[in-house]
Design an enzyme around this catalytic site. Sequence first.
Site, short mmCIF file in Angstrom:
data_model
loop_
_atom_site.label_atom_id
_atom_site.label_comp_id
_atom_site.label_asym_id
_atom_site.label_seq_id
_atom_site.Cartn_x
_atom_site.Cartn_y
_atom_site.Cartn_z
N THR A 10 0.76 -1.30 -0.01
CA THR A 10 0.38 0.31 -0.16
C THR A 10 0.54 1.40 -0.12
O THR A 10 0.56 2.62 -0.09
CB THR A 10 -0.88 -0.19 1.55
OG1 THR A 10 0.20 -0.51 2.16
CG2 THR A 10 -1.87 -1.27 1.33
N GLY A 11 1.99 0.97 -0.43
CA GLY A 11 3.28 2.76 0.27
C GLY A 11 3.30 2.93 -1.68
O GLY A 11 2.66 2.28 -2.66
N ASP A 56 2.78 -10.22 8.44
CA ASP A 56 2.31 -8.08 8.92
C ASP A 56 4.25 -8.73 9.37
O ASP A 56 4.90 -9.40 9.37
CB ASP A 56 2.41 -8.05 10.64
CG ASP A 56 2.77 -7.28 11.58
OD1 ASP A 56 3.51 -6.52 10.64
OD2 ASP A 56 1.29 -6.29 12.06
N ALA A 80 8.53 -0.90 5.38
CA ALA A 80 9.18 -0.26 6.40
C ALA A 80 8.51 0.95 7.25
O ALA A 80 6.86 0.93 6.76
CB ALA A 80 10.08 0.49 5.85
N SER A 82 8.94 4.06 7.14
CA SER A 82 9.50 4.58 6.06
C SER A 82 9.59 6.13 7.06
O SER A 82 10.94 7.15 5.86
CB SER A 82 9.46 4.49 4.71
OG SER A 82 8.34 5.54 4.37
N SER A 127 18.72 1.81 1.73
CA SER A 127 18.63 3.58 1.31
C SER A 127 19.60 4.00 2.31
O SER A 127 20.64 3.84 2.69
CB SER A 127 17.49 3.71 2.68
OG SER A 127 17.68 5.22 3.14
N GLU A 129 19.01 6.96 3.49
CA GLU A 129 19.88 7.07 5.29
C GLU A 129 20.85 6.30 5.64
O GLU A 129 21.81 6.86 6.48
CB GLU A 129 18.24 7.12 6.22
CG GLU A 129 17.33 8.19 5.31
CD GLU A 129 17.46 9.65 5.29
OE1 GLU A 129 17.68 9.88 7.01
OE2 GLU A 129 17.63 10.69 4.92
N TYR A 151 15.71 5.55 11.67
CA TYR A 151 15.45 5.07 10.52
C TYR A 151 16.77 4.02 9.79
O TYR A 151 17.17 3.16 9.46
CB TYR A 151 14.50 6.01 9.38
CG TYR A 151 14.79 5.52 8.30
CD1 TYR A 151 13.72 4.66 8.21
CD2 TYR A 151 15.16 5.81 7.53
CE1 TYR A 151 13.50 4.42 6.42
CE2 TYR A 151 15.29 5.86 6.13
CZ TYR A 151 14.08 5.00 5.29
OH TYR A 151 14.32 4.34 4.28
N LYS A 155 17.62 0.27 8.62
CA LYS A 155 17.99 0.29 7.15
C LYS A 155 19.39 -0.50 6.90
O LYS A 155 19.78 -0.99 6.69
CB LYS A 155 17.93 1.62 6.70
CG LYS A 155 16.62 1.72 5.95
CD LYS A 155 16.07 0.58 5.18
CE LYS A 155 14.46 0.99 4.47
NZ LYS A 155 13.73 0.08 3.71
N HIS A 181 12.87 9.00 -3.37
CA HIS A 181 12.16 9.33 -4.57
C HIS A 181 10.79 8.92 -4.64
O HIS A 181 10.10 8.78 -3.61
CB HIS A 181 12.63 7.61 -5.67
CG HIS A 181 12.18 6.19 -4.76
ND1 HIS A 181 13.14 6.19 -3.94
CD2 HIS A 181 11.55 5.01 -4.30
CE1 HIS A 181 12.96 4.83 -3.38
NE2 HIS A 181 11.70 4.56 -3.14
N ARG A 186 3.70 9.51 -3.27
CA ARG A 186 4.29 10.70 -2.27
C ARG A 186 3.47 9.74 -0.85
O ARG A 186 2.55 10.78 -0.82
CB ARG A 186 5.40 10.58 -2.30
CG ARG A 186 6.41 11.37 -1.28
CD ARG A 186 7.30 10.54 -0.93
NE ARG A 186 8.99 10.16 -1.17
CZ ARG A 186 9.55 9.34 -0.14
NH1 ARG A 186 8.69 8.52 0.29
NH2 ARG A 186 11.11 9.71 0.52
P1 GDP Z 1 14.82 11.13 3.62
O1 GDP Z 1 15.37 12.30 3.27
O2 GDP Z 1 14.33 10.52 4.43
O3 GDP Z 1 14.39 12.61 5.38
O4 GDP Z 1 12.76 12.84 3.21
P2 GDP Z 1 11.79 13.92 4.23
O5 GDP Z 1 11.08 14.19 3.10
O6 GDP Z 1 10.65 13.76 5.19
O7 GDP Z 1 12.99 14.92 4.39
C1 GDP Z 1 14.02 15.46 3.65
C2 GDP Z 1 14.72 16.22 3.94
O8 GDP Z 1 13.77 17.95 3.64
C3 GDP Z 1 15.35 16.31 5.44
O9 GDP Z 1 16.59 16.99 5.60
C4 GDP Z 1 14.47 16.93 6.10
O10 GDP Z 1 14.43 17.72 7.64
C5 GDP Z 1 14.18 18.49 5.34
N1 GDP Z 1 12.59 19.03 5.82
C6 GDP Z 1 12.39 20.47 5.66
N2 GDP Z 1 11.10 21.06 6.26
C7 GDP Z 1 10.73 19.68 6.24
C8 GDP Z 1 9.27 18.82 6.41
O11 GDP Z 1 8.10 20.07 6.94
N3 GDP Z 1 8.33 18.03 6.57
C9 GDP Z 1 9.55 17.08 6.06
N4 GDP Z 1 9.15 15.82 5.92
N5 GDP Z 1 11.29 17.32 5.90
C10 GDP Z 1 11.42 18.16 5.79
#
Ligand code: GDP
Length: 330
Positions: A10-11, A56, A80, A82, A127, A129, A151, A155, A181, A186
């Site tokens: 479902t992701g 699960d 995950a 995620s 990832s 990450e 996270y 990973k 991605h 998303r």
């Molecule tokens: P990630 O790389 O898996 O953590 O993907 P995200 O889309 O959650 O975050 C990407 C980057 O955007 C990270 O460095 C966050 O700190 C930055 N960021 C800045 N503002 C925001 C926010 O309001 N929401 C999220 N999700 N990320 C943010």
Amino acid sequence: MKRALITGITGQDGRHMSEFLTGKGYQVFGLVRGQANPKAKLVLDENPALELVEGDLRDLSSLIAAVEQVQPDEVYNLGAMSFVALSFRQPELTADITGLGVLRMLEAIRIVGGTEHNPVRFYQASSSEMFGKVRETPQHEGTAFHPRSPYGVAKVFGHHMTINYRESYNLHASSGICFNHEGPRRGLEFVTRKITNGIARIKLGLQDSITLGNLDAARDWGFAGDFVEAMWSMLQQDEPDDFVIATGETHTVKELLDVAFQCAGYDDWERFVRQDPRFERPADVELLMGDASKANAKLGWKPKVAFDELVSMMYESDLIEETKKAELER
Ligand code: GDP
């Protein structure tokens, strides 16, 4: 007809993979937690050929039962917890699903398939990450890991477990070290979608600003639809291996804001953006940029959708979706 089992059906990635594999003639099975999963209907509407199986990632016996029932040729572990920010608030849950979940899936395959010449091929969604506080730029398969969140740590565990099962049990197990991605599917909590959806709502007069955290973080953002092709391709190789999947370009959140607001005809994003420490993380990953030359050389893979096209695709889709919702509410 080849059979594939997908966790995380479902992701975002599960939904792309399900469509992609059905298009390739596979019989596709998706793992869902229990009958009442609200997203089950959505994925079945999107792909009526999909079959759902109960299981699960936190429960080994349910995974053994799922593998026994499906008898898959290929397993894609895309499930995950995620979202990096949530992993700081629920680190143990993250370790259980994102980390131990990989081990349980590998165990289920080992137990059901036997250890000698196990025919089941396994894909692990590793990832970028894992690179975290990066040791070098761009990051490649040999770059040392330094994860910066629960996270990322989970990973790394899953990644090394996948390699361990490959080496210990001769399992055809491959990892894709995927950089960020994105796409219209998303989740709204991720920064790309939060921004494109927020702009669509601003355009329609439904909200007047977007509140974000760290605007200087830089990511290598690609299109999820391109990435699932690389995942599949890894399992078609004679030998299992690890591959970085990335676009090779990096952009800051500020650049993303600039491009996304321009899609809606605004050149002054600063006017619409607020910052709140609530959206900052205890430790952030400042810069990611992947070197996918191995995937290019061995899989013949390269991304098709460029950054600007990706952002525009997401904004246009959010505009349509938010317009429909607003009309229904009227
Ligand atoms: P990630 O790389 O898996 O953590 O993907 P995200 O889309 O959650 O975050 C990407 C980057 O955007 C990270 O460095 C966050 O700190 C930055 N960021 C800045 N503002 C925001 C926010 O309001 N929401 C999220 N999700 N990320 C943010």
